[in-house]
Design a protein around this motif. Structure first.
Motif, PDB file in Angstrom:
ATOM      1  N   SER A  27       0.731  -0.945   0.224  1.00 21.94           N
ATOM      2  CA  SER A  27       0.086   0.188   0.090  1.00 21.94           C
ATOM      3  C   SER A  27       1.102   1.272  -0.288  1.00 21.94           C
ATOM      4  O   SER A  27       0.507   2.346  -0.577  1.00 21.94           O
ATOM      5  N   ALA A  28       2.309   1.319  -0.210  1.00 18.05           N
ATOM      6  CA  ALA A  28       2.859   2.645   0.601  1.00 18.05           C
ATOM      7  C   ALA A  28       3.064   2.684  -1.361  1.00 18.05           C
ATOM      8  O   ALA A  28       3.849   3.863  -1.658  1.00 18.05           O
ATOM      9  N   GLY A  29       2.743   2.163  -2.064  1.00 17.29           N
ATOM     10  CA  GLY A  29       3.596   2.263  -3.707  1.00 17.29           C
ATOM     11  C   GLY A  29       4.787   1.677  -3.904  1.00 17.29           C
ATOM     12  O   GLY A  29       4.922   2.584  -5.378  1.00 17.29           O
ATOM     13  N   THR A  30       5.730   1.402  -3.296  1.00 21.26           N
ATOM     14  CA  THR A  30       6.955   1.053  -3.581  1.00 21.26           C
ATOM     15  C   THR A  30       7.478  -0.723  -3.414  1.00 21.26           C
ATOM     16  O   THR A  30       8.482  -0.779  -2.716  1.00 21.26           O
ATOM     17  N   GLY A  31       6.420  -1.192  -3.996  1.00 24.63           N
ATOM     18  CA  GLY A  31       6.922  -2.744  -3.974  1.00 24.63           C
ATOM     19  C   GLY A  31       6.122  -2.853  -2.796  1.00 24.63           C
ATOM     20  O   GLY A  31       5.703  -2.320  -1.548  1.00 24.63           O
ATOM     21  N   SER A  32       6.522  -4.620  -1.782  1.00 19.48           N
ATOM     22  CA  SER A  32       5.788  -5.148  -1.019  1.00 19.48           C
ATOM     23  C   SER A  32       5.995  -3.836   0.234  1.00 19.48           C
ATOM     24  O   SER A  32       7.632  -3.350   0.719  1.00 19.48           O
ATOM     25  N   ASP A  33       5.604  -4.253   1.014  1.00 16.07           N
ATOM     26  CA  ASP A  33       5.668  -2.567   2.531  1.00 16.07           C
ATOM     27  C   ASP A  33       6.861  -3.165   3.118  1.00 16.07           C
ATOM     28  O   ASP A  33       7.127  -3.019   3.910  1.00 16.07           O
ATOM     29  N   VAL A  34       6.864  -4.448   3.064  1.00 14.62           N
ATOM     30  CA  VAL A  34       8.068  -5.630   3.527  1.00 14.62           C
ATOM     31  C   VAL A  34       8.802  -6.240   3.349  1.00 14.62           C
ATOM     32  O   VAL A  34       8.258  -7.660   2.263  1.00 14.62           O
ATOM     33  N   ASP A  35       9.896  -5.965   3.293  1.00 12.88           N
ATOM     34  CA  ASP A  35      10.763  -6.366   1.971  1.00 12.88           C
ATOM     35  C   ASP A  35      11.368  -7.985   2.030  1.00 12.88           C
ATOM     36  O   ASP A  35      12.192  -8.116   1.149  1.00 12.88           O
ATOM     37  N   ALA A  36      11.880  -7.763   3.549  1.00  8.49           N
ATOM     38  CA  ALA A  36      12.335  -9.639   3.456  1.00  8.49           C
ATOM     39  C   ALA A  36      11.938 -10.082   5.021  1.00  8.49           C
ATOM     40  O   ALA A  36      11.659  -8.887   5.975  1.00  8.49           O
ATOM     41  N   VAL A  37      11.662 -11.545   4.980  1.00  9.34           N
ATOM     42  CA  VAL A  37      11.297 -11.562   6.646  1.00  9.34           C
ATOM     43  C   VAL A  37      12.634 -12.180   6.800  1.00  9.34           C
ATOM     44  O   VAL A  37      12.908 -13.566   6.158  1.00  9.34           O
ATOM     45  N   LEU A  38      12.832 -12.896   8.476  1.00  8.13           N
ATOM     46  CA  LEU A  38      13.607 -13.361   8.762  1.00  8.13           C
ATOM     47  C   LEU A  38      12.968 -14.711  10.540  1.00  8.13           C
ATOM     48  O   LEU A  38      12.625 -13.913  11.222  1.00  8.13           O
ATOM     49  N   THR A  39      13.556 -16.113   9.851  1.00  9.39           N
ATOM     50  CA  THR A  39      12.900 -16.148  11.125  1.00  9.39           C
ATOM     51  C   THR A  39      13.774 -16.186  12.682  1.00  9.39           C
ATOM     52  O   THR A  39      14.993 -16.012  12.608  1.00  9.39           O
ATOM     53  N   THR A  40      13.178 -16.592  13.589  1.00 13.78           N
ATOM     54  CA  THR A  40      14.376 -16.792  14.386  1.00 13.78           C
ATOM     55  C   THR A  40      15.845 -17.397  14.215  1.00 13.78           C
ATOM     56  O   THR A  40      16.413 -16.673  14.602  1.00 13.78           O
ATOM     57  N   ARG A  41      15.086 -18.230  14.099  1.00 18.40           N
ATOM     58  CA  ARG A  41      16.478 -19.400  13.908  1.00 18.40           C
ATOM     59  C   ARG A  41      17.386 -18.600  12.671  1.00 18.40           C
ATOM     60  O   ARG A  41      18.609 -19.121  12.636  1.00 18.40           O
ATOM     61  N   GLU A  42      17.132 -17.820  11.789  1.00 20.96           N
ATOM     62  CA  GLU A  42      18.111 -17.214  11.001  1.00 20.96           C
ATOM     63  C   GLU A  42      18.540 -16.309  11.535  1.00 20.96           C
ATOM     64  O   GLU A  42      19.548 -15.377  11.461  1.00 20.96           O
ATOM     65  N   VAL A  43      18.061 -15.408  12.766  1.00 23.85           N
ATOM     66  CA  VAL A  43      17.841 -14.140  13.332  1.00 23.85           C
ATOM     67  C   VAL A  43      19.541 -15.177  14.328  1.00 23.85           C
ATOM     68  O   VAL A  43      20.630 -14.064  14.066  1.00 23.85           O
ATOM     69  N   GLY A  44      19.396 -15.949  14.258  1.00 25.48           N
ATOM     70  CA  GLY A  44      20.886 -16.804  15.021  1.00 25.48           C
ATOM     71  C   GLY A  44      21.652 -16.902  13.901  1.00 25.48           C
ATOM     72  O   GLY A  44      23.211 -16.870  14.498  1.00 25.48           O
ATOM     73  N   ARG A  45      21.361 -17.314  13.084  1.00 27.98           N
ATOM     74  CA  ARG A  45      23.039 -17.414  11.863  1.00 27.98           C
ATOM     75  C   ARG A  45      22.946 -15.947  12.072  1.00 27.98           C
ATOM     76  O   ARG A  45      24.606 -16.167  10.913  1.00 27.98           O
TER      77      ARG A  45
END
Length: 572
Positions: free
Chosen positions: A369-387
């Protein structure tokens, strides 16, 4: 009671008890691999074999019952040799390139091989090879599947989605998506419960760490991180750090070391969700009570996916309020971009989530809805945060605590409890009570909606208005609820549903533990943070008030509808 001896130790156990459970009650450990208590007790891996006096062959301890006078030997030479051979046979069909596996160091098969002192392989290695779609949020690597059936049983018995099944026959028997479908075309909701119950690395989330680091290292990008409430309950588990050390503020300090520009809290947008969703509920209440069919929460993308797939006729009953993740992305790329005086296309929003389904949610129609593609660009799981933190050799115990940035880092205690089942309902009731009565309730007035029961229900009196509510966690329980609603056996006004049993604290993106996570302890972290917060109500968050005053005008305003709401009807 049955009397027997295990390793020459007298043991008493109730009739019908498995040898495995009887041994455990006596403090005797028998290794397992495929076993999940009351879910997968089929002896498929044959790792739990024991020797029983008088029997020619070793038997599996998980699904053989104790008998009067039985003499069991769990670690006799015969039992050890059979167990070791069975593990070697499993390894012969397994890609054990452990150095490049996300489960290295946290793999039950790897641990077994080490414990059994397996240092050579006498058999040829023939892992199953099947093309992998590395773009889909959930990845199944067939070369690592050990056919333990855990994913099948969890998906069937706990979530009721029946996505996985045993396919083919004879030597070609394996586990795959049911009905000959691809995972992309199946009914998979991406709850991720199959991932957290897989003992090896055959199931995992798509890794987006590289994508995030590319943005961090891009001088043209302004990287903004949002941290979901459930992540703070478990991120330290991934790094072996005590919960007292792994505070939310120490996570903020750790992320700053990586180079993120701004670090905010999803709890801010959880408060925003309460304002929008709560107002929507009170606005829709006359229609809800007339039609005798509830409004459903829409925070959980796994649940939304389930409803759209299984009960599309009721999609209109979903709240149009976006999830906190998506509200945050929209606000970051509009309201906050204006504050910074930058073009929103320069902002790269990263979500740290306990959830695999959030990876797909960010790509859905209407989440731009912000007009510049996905409003959220990337999602990391908690496991990915650890990595991610490991890649930077960050040791949290040496990192100083730091505060979230403002204004999107200010939140109430009501926002933080979103991560536990019942949390969204409790937060909404606190604010609804204020709207209807003009006074704040006691902050813990509605704590009876807490707890890990699959279905909780209650009737609330809001200044003479009776409101029937239900809280559901786990998709199998959601299906039971929908069947009863569909048949007219029950009526509710407001229903909260979380796809994962126990809520987001037990999400499919959380750290994996043999035997399962301590969901109660993770939930208690959130409730403690709620009590410690000086602000206990979403409507008292000063930065939420400022956001409405300076930007959104009021809940359900035209601008709020543009940025913070979405209809799921007719969308794919």
């Amino acid at each position: 009671m049955v009397n027997l001896h295990i390793n020459d130790i007298p043991v008493q156990a109730k009739e019908g008890t498995s040898i495995l459970a009887a041994a455990k009650s006596a403090g005797i450990n028998i290794p397992t691999l495929c076993f999940l208590e009351e879910i997968n007790e089929i002896g498929a891996c044959r790792v739990c074999v024991v020797e029983v006096e008088g029997m020619e062959r070793c038997v599996t301890a998980c699904n053989n019952e104790v008998k009067e006078g039985m003499r069991v030997y769990t670690h006799s030479r015969k039992a050890r040799m059979v167990r070791k051979t069975n593990v070697k046979l499993i390894l012969s069909q397994h890609n054990f390139q452990c150095a490049t596996c996300v489960r290295s160091g946290n793999c039950e098969l790897q641990k077994l091989a080490t414990d059994l002192n397996i240092t050579d392989m006498p058999y040829e290695i023939h892992p199953e090879e099947k093309p992998v779609n590395k773009d889909f949020p959930l990845i199944r690597d067939s070369s690592k599947c050990i056919k333990c059936m855990r994913c099948v049983q969890v998906c069937d018995k706990i979530q009721g989605m029946n996505v996985w099944d045993v396919v083919n026959t004879g030597a070609r028997t394996t586990v795959d998506v049911a009905g000959g479908q691809t995972i992309e075309c199946s009914d998979c909701t991406l709850c991720g419960q199959c991932i957290v119950n897989c003992p090896v690395g055959a199931l995992r989330e798509r890794d987006d760490v590289g994508k995030v680091l590319s943005a961090v290292e891009d001088p043209e990008k302004i990287t903004i991180v949002q941290i979901a409430p459930a992540v703070r309950t478990a991120w330290g588990e991934e790094l072996g750090v005590e919960r007292e050390i792994a505070s939310e503020k120490r996570l903020v300090g750790s992320l700053r070391k990586i180079g993120f520009d701004y670090i905010f809290d999803t709890n801010f947008s959880a408060d925003l969700t309460i304002m929008e969703e709560g107002t929507e509920f009170l606005t829709r209440l006359p229609e809800i009570q007339e039609k005798k069919f509830p409004m459903f929460t829409s925070c959980c993308p796994g649940w939304v996916s389930f409803l759209r797939t299984k009960y599309p006729q009721y999609v209109s009953r979903l709240s149009t309020a976006k999830s906190p993740q998506q509200m945050f992305g929209a606000i970051a790329k509009t309201y906050y971009a204006d504050m910074l005086g930058v073009d929103s296309s320069k902002i790269f929003v990263v979500s740290l989530m306990p959830c695999v389904a959030k990876k797909r949610e960010r790509t859905l129609e209407g989440m731009d809805s912000a007009g510049t593609g996905s409003d959220v660009d990337a999602v990391l799981t908690t496991r990915e945060v650890g990595r991610l933190l490991k890649a930077y050799y960050i040791k949290p115990e040496t990192v100083a605590e730091e505060d979230f940035d403002g204004p999107l880092g200010v939140h109430s205690g009501a926002g933080v409890i979103f991560g536990a089942t019942g949390g969204v309902m409790e937060a909404a009731l606190r604010t609804a009570y204020k709207v209807v009565t003009g006074e704040n309730p006691q902050p813990d007035m509605f704590q009876y909606v807490r707890g890990l029961e699959g279905l909780k229900e209650a009737e609330i009196d809001l200044n003479g208005t009776k409101i029937r509510i239900a809280i559901v966690s786990g998709l199998k329980n959601a299906e039971k609820l929908m069947e009863r609603l569909d048949k007219g056996e029950v009526t509710y006004d407001f229903v909260e549903v979380m796809a994962c049993p126990g809520g987001c604290v037990n999400g499919g993106g959380q750290p994996i533990h043999e035997g399962g996570a301590d969901v109660v302890e993770r939930s208690n972290v959130l409730y403690d943070l709620d009590v410690q917060n000086a602000i206990r109500f979403s409507h008292e968050n000063p930065e939420i008030d400022a956001c409405y005053k300076n930007f959104l005008e009021k809940p359900l305003s035209h601008k709020s509808h543009e940025l913070l709401h979405v209809s799921y009807e007719g969308k794919h």
